[in-house]
Design an enzyme around this catalytic site. Structure first.
Site: not given
Ligand code: UDX
Length: 469
Positions: A65, A70, A158, A187-188, A191, A293, A296, A363
């Site tokens: 990094d 960090k 991504t 990567e999937f 968080e 939100g 991603c 974020r």
């Molecule tokens: C997402 C993808 O799931 C993951 O595979 C990818 O690598 C990165 O982006 P993340 O952003 O960490 O992961 O969170 P995630 O659990 O997917 O939720 C994303 C947003 O969707 C959140 O704001 C969550 O509140 C919202 N959400 C999720 C809903 O509003 N309803 C749902 O049923 C699921």
């Protein structure tokens, strides 16, 4: 031990066991009598969690990094983000000398036969992806690659389809004798559950046009015992944007249905259960609420729209997904305005700042957007979040009038309404009699359908959910 404590204890034990089994498998498998040496460039969410999990299964990992502060923190076992299970993983593997951190790309590339790129790919003003960091890393790799030193360069960030081609062309342009293959390995991880997601993935996607690189990548992932899908590089890159956009679409779909439920008196939770029991659809990502939100989904949907546009195949469906996501927040605010009439000078409590539970990531958080909209209308907002308050203050994300409380109950003191914006488990376990007693008027707007409407009404709250009577 009772309740949640018991649950978290057994969950932690289960992880330990699974990680241990993965390590044992790694050692016992005759194909894997030797670990692999890996380099990961970028110690953000994806890079750091990947590095820690690769080390956990026995690989020797150097994470690079360019932020020396960090690097020093991580080397001491201090984690700059809140992610359940990550701190122990990093500390254990640093102590075992399977994981180390540096600011030197030369050191990392020299160490790792496989070099993962996990640097940010932020959005530009028009929604397209800014590939500046990826391009810079490609040039830096070219600058440190030694003659005869074969490397697999893996895009884990991504990136838009066809980025792999550009990465390879860039490295070759700056280093004519470079021996390398470029692979896409999206990567999937999510968080908040990044460690279990990485340790037990649904699938590993390897986009590669070289058998040598594919074989090496399979060796990296063999200890994880997950299904591996090998594709060409372009398809692997597209899979990531297509997957995140599809999940966003699923959320917007149920949110659009929630509006119909509100208009008709149906219950979106029951509708989601009924739809989700169909195996072809599934119940996951059918939770209606304030919309999606985070760092991603909003970015990736925008990026996919821009990618499609650039390729001459406009993706109108995704524009509708975005529109529904925005309108979900507006519908929620309308309910608050209808109940409180004028928001100016009204004391409003908001539970939740992080974009989802189990993370301190604020974020692109819908909760923060909601708070700032309320503050812009003159409401006196007091907010509380179990983990997100530090980052919200550090990044100065909140309007100046917003106050932060040290507990959920402190946040509601004198409030005329409580808005639940992030579905932390902690919020469901509150003493709601105390919450109600502390409030001026017991108006409860549950933006994530976390609470039971019947129970809340039975306790005297005026309960408003999303898409439920
Ligand atoms: C997402 C993808 O799931 C993951 O595979 C990818 O690598 C990165 O982006 P993340 O952003 O960490 O992961 O969170 P995630 O659990 O997917 O939720 C994303 C947003 O969707 C959140 O704001 C969550 O509140 C919202 N959400 C999720 C809903 O509003 N309803 C749902 O049923 C699921």
């Amino acid at each position: 031990m009772r309740g949640w404590a018991r649950f978290f204890f057994f969950e932690a034990c289960a992880w330990e066991l699974l990680a241990f089994r993965a390590r044992v498998r790694f050692k016992r498998n005759p194909l894997f009598n030797s670990f692999m040496e890996l380099c990961i460039i970028g110690s953000g969410y994806v890079g750091l969690v990947s590095g820690a999990c690769f080390a956990e299964v026995g690989h020797h990992v150097v994470c690079v990094d360019n932020d020396q502060r960090k690097v020093d923190m991580l080397q001491r076992g201090e984690i700059p983000i809140y992610e359940p299970g990550l701190e122990e993983l990093v500390q254990r593997n640093v102590a075992a000398k399977r994981l180390r951190f540096t600011n030197s790309i030369a050191e990392g590339v020299d160490h790792g036969q496989i070099v993962f790129i996990a640097v940010p790919t932020p959005p530009q003003a028009d929604g397209s992806v800014d590939l500046t960091y990826i391009e810079r890393v490609a040039r830096e790799i070219a600058g440190v690659l030694k003659p005869g030193q074969y490397r697999v360069v893996v895009d884990k960030s991504t990136v838009p389809v066809k980025t792999g081609e550009k990465v390879e062309a860039t490295i070759r342009r700056y280093n004519h004798s470079a021996e390398l293959d470029v692979v896409s390995n999206p990567e999937f991880l999510r968080e908040g559950c990044a460690v279990p997601d990485l340790m037990h993935p649904d699938r590993i996607v390897i986009g590669s046009s070289s058998q040598r690189a594919t074989d090496l990548m399979k060796r990296v992932y063999e200890p994880f015992q997950a299904p591996i899908l090998v594709t060409d590089v372009n398809s692997a890159e597209l899979i990531k944007h297509a997957a995140n956009s599809f999940l966003s679409l699923k959320i917007s779909y149920i949110n659009a249905v929630s509006a119909i439920c509100e208009a008709s008196g149906a219950d979106v939770e029951m509708v989601a259960d009924g739809i989700g029991m169909d195996k072809r659809i599934g119940r996951n990502f059918l939770n209606a609420g304030l919309g999606y939100g985070g760092s991603c989904f909003p970015k990736d949907v925008k990026a996919f729209i821009a990618i499609a546009e650039e390729l001459g195949v406009p993706f109108h469906l995704l524009k509708e997904v975005e529109r529904i996501n925005i309108s979900q927040m507006e519908r929620f605010l309308k309910k608050v305005r209808e109940a409180l009439w004028v928001l100016r000078d009204k004391r409003v409590a908001v539970w939740g700042l992080s974009f989802k539970p189990d993370t301190d990531d604020v974020r692109n958080s819908v909760a923060i957007e909601l708070i700032n909209k309320l503050a812009a209308e003159g409401a006196l907002v007091t907010a509380y979040d179990p983990k997100g308050m530090g980052k919200a203050l550090e990044y100065k994300l909140l309007a100046p009038t917003v106050r932060l409380a040290s507990s959920p109950v402190e946040a509601v003191a004198g409030a005329e309404a409580l808005l639940l914006a992030t579905e932390w488990k902690e919020f469901a376990c509150q003493d709601f009699a105390a919450v109600k007693a502390a409030m001026h008027t017991p108006l409860l707007f549950d933006g994530r359908n976390l609470l039971n409407p019947g129970t809340m009404r039975g306790m005297g709250f005026v309960y408003y959910g999303v898409g439920r009577p």
